[in-house]
Write a protein that holds these residues in place. Structure first.
Motif, short mmCIF file in Angstrom:
data_model
loop_
_atom_site.label_atom_id
_atom_site.label_comp_id
_atom_site.label_asym_id
_atom_site.label_seq_id
_atom_site.Cartn_x
_atom_site.Cartn_y
_atom_site.Cartn_z
N LEU A 333 40.03 -4.86 -34.15
CA LEU A 333 39.76 -6.03 -33.33
C LEU A 333 39.08 -5.63 -32.03
O LEU A 333 39.24 -4.50 -31.55
CB LEU A 333 41.06 -6.77 -32.99
CG LEU A 333 41.77 -7.54 -34.11
CD1 LEU A 333 43.09 -8.10 -33.59
CD2 LEU A 333 40.91 -8.64 -34.66
N THR A 334 38.34 -6.55 -31.48
CA THR A 334 37.83 -6.44 -30.12
C THR A 334 38.44 -7.58 -29.30
O THR A 334 38.58 -8.69 -29.80
CB THR A 334 36.29 -6.53 -30.09
OG1 THR A 334 35.75 -5.34 -30.65
CG2 THR A 334 35.78 -6.67 -28.66
N ALA A 335 38.80 -7.30 -28.07
CA ALA A 335 39.39 -8.32 -27.19
C ALA A 335 38.57 -8.43 -25.91
O ALA A 335 38.12 -7.43 -25.35
CB ALA A 335 40.84 -7.97 -26.85
N ASP A 358 37.28 -9.85 -35.10
CA ASP A 358 37.03 -8.64 -35.87
C ASP A 358 35.66 -8.08 -35.53
O ASP A 358 34.67 -8.81 -35.52
CB ASP A 358 37.10 -8.94 -37.38
CG ASP A 358 38.53 -9.10 -37.86
OD1 ASP A 358 39.18 -8.08 -38.08
OD2 ASP A 358 38.97 -10.26 -38.02
N GLN A 359 35.61 -6.78 -35.29
CA GLN A 359 34.32 -6.15 -34.99
C GLN A 359 33.33 -6.32 -36.13
O GLN A 359 32.13 -6.43 -35.90
CB GLN A 359 34.53 -4.66 -34.69
CG GLN A 359 35.26 -4.38 -33.40
CD GLN A 359 35.43 -2.90 -33.13
OE1 GLN A 359 35.05 -2.07 -33.94
NE2 GLN A 359 36.03 -2.58 -32.00
N SER A 360 33.84 -6.36 -37.36
CA SER A 360 32.96 -6.46 -38.51
C SER A 360 32.27 -7.82 -38.60
O SER A 360 31.27 -7.96 -39.32
CB SER A 360 33.74 -6.20 -39.80
OG SER A 360 34.79 -7.14 -39.96
N LYS A 361 32.79 -8.85 -37.90
CA LYS A 361 32.20 -10.18 -37.97
C LYS A 361 30.93 -10.31 -37.15
O LYS A 361 30.14 -11.23 -37.36
CB LYS A 361 33.22 -11.24 -37.51
CG LYS A 361 34.50 -11.28 -38.33
CD LYS A 361 34.23 -11.71 -39.76
CE LYS A 361 35.53 -11.86 -40.55
NZ LYS A 361 35.28 -12.21 -41.96
N LEU A 362 30.74 -9.42 -36.19
CA LEU A 362 29.58 -9.49 -35.32
C LEU A 362 28.55 -8.46 -35.77
O LEU A 362 28.84 -7.26 -35.82
CB LEU A 362 29.97 -9.23 -33.86
CG LEU A 362 30.42 -10.45 -33.05
CD1 LEU A 362 31.63 -11.11 -33.69
CD2 LEU A 362 30.71 -10.05 -31.62
N GLN A 379 34.88 -19.83 -35.16
CA GLN A 379 35.89 -19.80 -36.22
C GLN A 379 36.34 -18.38 -36.53
O GLN A 379 37.36 -18.18 -37.19
CB GLN A 379 35.35 -20.45 -37.51
CG GLN A 379 34.24 -19.67 -38.20
CD GLN A 379 32.87 -20.10 -37.72
OE1 GLN A 379 32.73 -20.72 -36.66
NE2 GLN A 379 31.85 -19.81 -38.51
N HIS A 380 35.61 -17.37 -36.05
CA HIS A 380 36.00 -15.98 -36.25
C HIS A 380 36.91 -15.47 -35.13
O HIS A 380 37.31 -14.30 -35.16
CB HIS A 380 34.77 -15.08 -36.34
CG HIS A 380 33.85 -15.43 -37.46
ND1 HIS A 380 34.27 -15.51 -38.78
CD2 HIS A 380 32.52 -15.74 -37.47
CE1 HIS A 380 33.24 -15.84 -39.55
NE2 HIS A 380 32.17 -15.99 -38.79
N CYS A 381 37.21 -16.32 -34.14
CA CYS A 381 37.91 -15.87 -32.93
C CYS A 381 39.34 -16.41 -32.87
O CYS A 381 39.65 -17.49 -33.37
CB CYS A 381 37.16 -16.31 -31.68
SG CYS A 381 35.50 -15.62 -31.54
#
Length: 509
Positions: A333-335, A358-362, A379-381
Motif C-alpha cells: 500500500l501507499t499512504a 495499492d501501488q499496483s493500481k497506479l 474507487q481504488h482508495c
C-alpha cells in the motif's frame, strides 16, 4: 466426472500444484477443500500465506510445520498487540536515531583531538521470521568528521543552482536537503531553495551514483514528497499551482522557477496530486514518462501533505538469509496524509486524513503526460479520517500505524501521554478475530500492552483497528514488518521500547 469423485491422494496431488493464492480462492469456494487443506500442514501453510498477504521465503532450514507455527504467531500478535519479545534501550542525547530496514540506529558526537567524531551505533532488530536471536546484535562504527573514504564505484555528480540573486545571505544558507532515497544505483533527492522572505521552491533530482552523468530534474513545486519504490518507478506527491488565467479568486503566493531563478507570482492552488513516473530510462538521461492522479477538488486547502513510507519488502530486493516468509510486494500500500487549514476543512473530513491505495493500481503513462481525475480512480482508495493529534503515520505491508497524543494541553510535558493505533487493512483479519474471541467486538486483550480491537467498514469490507488502552509515554514511533519501536524522549535520556510480534521457532530439517 466430478472433482470430488477423485481419490483423496489424487486430490492432494492436484492441490499441492496450486500456488498459495489459487489454493486460498479454492478454499473460499468449497468447504470440503477447506477441510482437506486444514488437515495438511504443507497446504495449510500455503493457505495461511495467502490469507495474510505473505510470500514464502527461500527453502532450507525450516520444515513447513515450523514455518506455519511462526506465521500463525505473527498473524495473532499484530491485531491483538501481543508481542513475543520486548527489548529496552536507554540512550543519552544529543543523538540522531531512527529505523532503517531491519536496523535501529543512533549516532552521537564524541570529542576527538581538537574536533569531534560521530559514533554510529547499530542494533539489528529481532525478527521471528528469520533465524532466532537471543539478544539484539550490536555494532559500533567510529566515523571521523573529516572522513574521505569513497565507494570504489561512486561517481561525482554536480548540482548547479543560480544563487547570485538571493540577497545578502550566503547561498549555502538557502539550500537544504529535504529528503533522500536510494534504490539500487539510483538516488532521488529533494532540494529546498529558500528565499529571504521564507518562501521558496523544492526541486526533485534523480541521478545514477554509479554511472554518473548530468542529474535529471524531474519536478519543481512549493512542497513535494516522494517515494522511490523501485529502479523503474517513482511516486511524487505535490500540489500544483493553478493556471495564470484562473478566475477562481483563490490567490496565494507561490514561486516559479525560470532559467535565471525564482519569480514570485499570484496563483490559486489546485488539489494535491500523485504523479507516477517511469524512470527506467533515467540511465540514458531521458525525462520520465508521467501520469498524474488528482485528489478531490475540495481538498485544495491543505497545510501539510506527505507520502508515508512503507517499510515492507520491495520487489527485487535481496532477502535476508533464513527468511521464512515476508509481505507480498504486489500487495504493498501507499499512504498519503493530508492536514487541512482550520478554515478549509472539507465537508465530511477531519482536519487530518489519510488516503491509502495499492501501488499496483497506479500506472505510469505510455505516451507522455496525462491526468486522471479523482472521480475516475477514487474507487481504488481507502479514505480515513484521523484524530487531530495523530502523528508518525507509517505503513508496513497492509498495516497502518500511528500514535495519538491524548494529553491535556494545560498539562506539563512530563505528563504527556499517547495511544498507539494499528489499522490492519487485510479484509480477512476481522474474520480471524471473530474465530479467536467467539464474542462480539470490541475485543479486549491483556498482554504487554492492554489493547482493544474494533471493526470498521469501508465500501463493503471490514477492517480491524487495535488501540492501546492505557496511555503510553511516547514522543515518536517507528514500524517494521516485525514490530513497533516506541520512543520516549525526556530530559537527559531517551527510552526506547522494541516490541516484536511472532513466534520463535528452532531450525529443523
Amino acid at each position: 466426472m466430478s472433482f470430488f469423485t477423485l481419490t483423496g491422494d489424487i486430490v492432494l496431488i492436484i492441490l499441492e500444484e496450486l500456488d498459495p493464492l489459487s489454493l486460498f480462492h479454492f478454499c473460499l469456494a468449497s468447504t470440503v477443500i477447506h477441510s482437506i487443506v486444514g488437515h495438511s500442514t504443507t497446504l495449510r501453510y500455503r493457505y495461511e500465506l495467502a490469507l495474510c498477504g505473505m510470500r514464502d521465503g527461500p527453502p532450507g532450514g525450516y520444515a513447513p510445520r515450523d514455518r506455519l507455527l511462526s506465521l500463525l504467531g505473527h498473524k495473532r500478535g499484530w491485531p491483538t498487540l501481543s508481542p513475543s519479545a520486548e527489548d529496552k534501550l536507554r540512550i543519552a542525547p544529543p543523538t540522531i536515531m531512527g529505523v532503517s530496514g531491519s536496523f535501529l540506529f543512533h549516532a552521537s558526537q564524541s570529542p576527538l583531538n581538537n574536533g569531534f567524531e560521530w559514533i554510529l551505533h547499530v542494533y539489528e532488530l529481532r525478527s521471528f521470521r528469520t533465524a532466532p536471536k537471543s539478544r539484539l546484535p550490536y555494532y559500533q562504527h567510529n566515523v571521523p568528521f573529516d572522513m574521505r573514504k569513497e565507494h570504489p564505484q561512486a561517481t561525482h555528480p554536480r548540482l548547479r543552482f543560480h544563487t547570485d540573486w538571493w540577497g545578502a545571505l550566503s547561498p549555502g544558507q538557502r539550500i537544504s536537503i529535504q529528503q533522500v532515497q536510494i534504490c539500487g544505483s539510483l538516488v532521488a533527492a529533494s532540494v529546498r531553495l529558500g528565499l529571504e522572505t521564507g518562501e521558496g521552491t523544492t526541486e526533485l533530482i534523480i541521478f545514477n551514483w554509479r554511472r554518473g552523468g548530468a542529474p535529471i530534474r524531474t519536478f519543481t513545486s512549493d512542497t513535494l514528497s516522494f517515494d522511490l519504490i523501485s529502479e523503474s518507478r517513482l511516486l511524487v506527491l505535490s500540489q500544483p499551482d493553478e493556471d495564470e488565467d484562473d478566475s477562481s479568486g483563490s490567490d496565494v503566493t507561490s514561486w516559479e522557477r525560470r532559467s535565471d531563478g525564482l519569480y514570485t507570482c499570484e496563483r490559486g492552488k489546485r488539489p494535491p496530486q500523485i504523479s507516477v513516473c517511469d524512470i527506467s530510462q533515467v540511465h540514458d538521461h531521458q525525462l520520465p514518462e508521467t501520469r498524474s492522479y488528482e485528489f478531490a477538488e475540495a481538498w485544495g486547502g491543505v497545510s501539510f501533505m506527505q507520502l508515508c513510507p512503507n517499510h515492507s519488502f520491495k520487489e527485487n530486493m535481496a532477502l535476508l538469509p533464513g527468511t521464512l516468509f515476508y509481505n507480498d510486494p504486489s500487495f504493498r500500500l501507499t499512504a498519503v496524509t493530508l492536514e487541512f487549514q482550520p478554515h478549509a476543512i472539507p465537508s465530511g473530513c477531519s482536519r487530518k486524513m489519510v488516503i491509502l491505495f495499492d501501488q499496483s493500481k497506479l500506472q505510469s503513462s505510455d505516451e507522455g503526460e496525462d491526468t486522471v481525475g479523482w472521480e475516475t480512480w477514487q474507487q481504488h482508495c481507502i479514505v480515513l479520517n484521523l484524530p487531530d493529534r495523530a502523528d508518525a503515520v507509517q505503513l508496513a505491508g497492509r498495516r497502518l500505524a500511528f500514535f495519538e497524543n491524548v494529553k491535556d494541553s494545560a498539562s506539563s510535558r512530563r505528563d504527556s501521554s499517547s495511544r498507539v493505533h494499528i489499522l490492519d487493512l487485510n479484509p480477512y483479519t476481522a474474520r480471524f478475530l471473530w474465530s479467536l474471541s467467539r464474542t462480539n467486538p470490541p475485543w479486549r486483550w491483556r498482554d504487554t500492552l492492554a489493547a482493544v480491537s474494533t471493526i470498521f467498514s469501508h465500501r463493503g469490507s471490514q477492517y480491524v483497528r487495535t488501540s492501546t488502552v492505557d496511555p503510553q509515554n511516547i514522543t515518536w514511533i517507528d514500524t517494521t514488518e516485525d514490530g513497533v519501536v516506541l520512543y520516549d524522549e525526556r530530559e537527559g535520556q531517551c527510552l526506547i521500547r522494541i516490541l516484536t510480534f511472532g513466534t520463535e521457532v528452532r531450525a529443523s530439517t
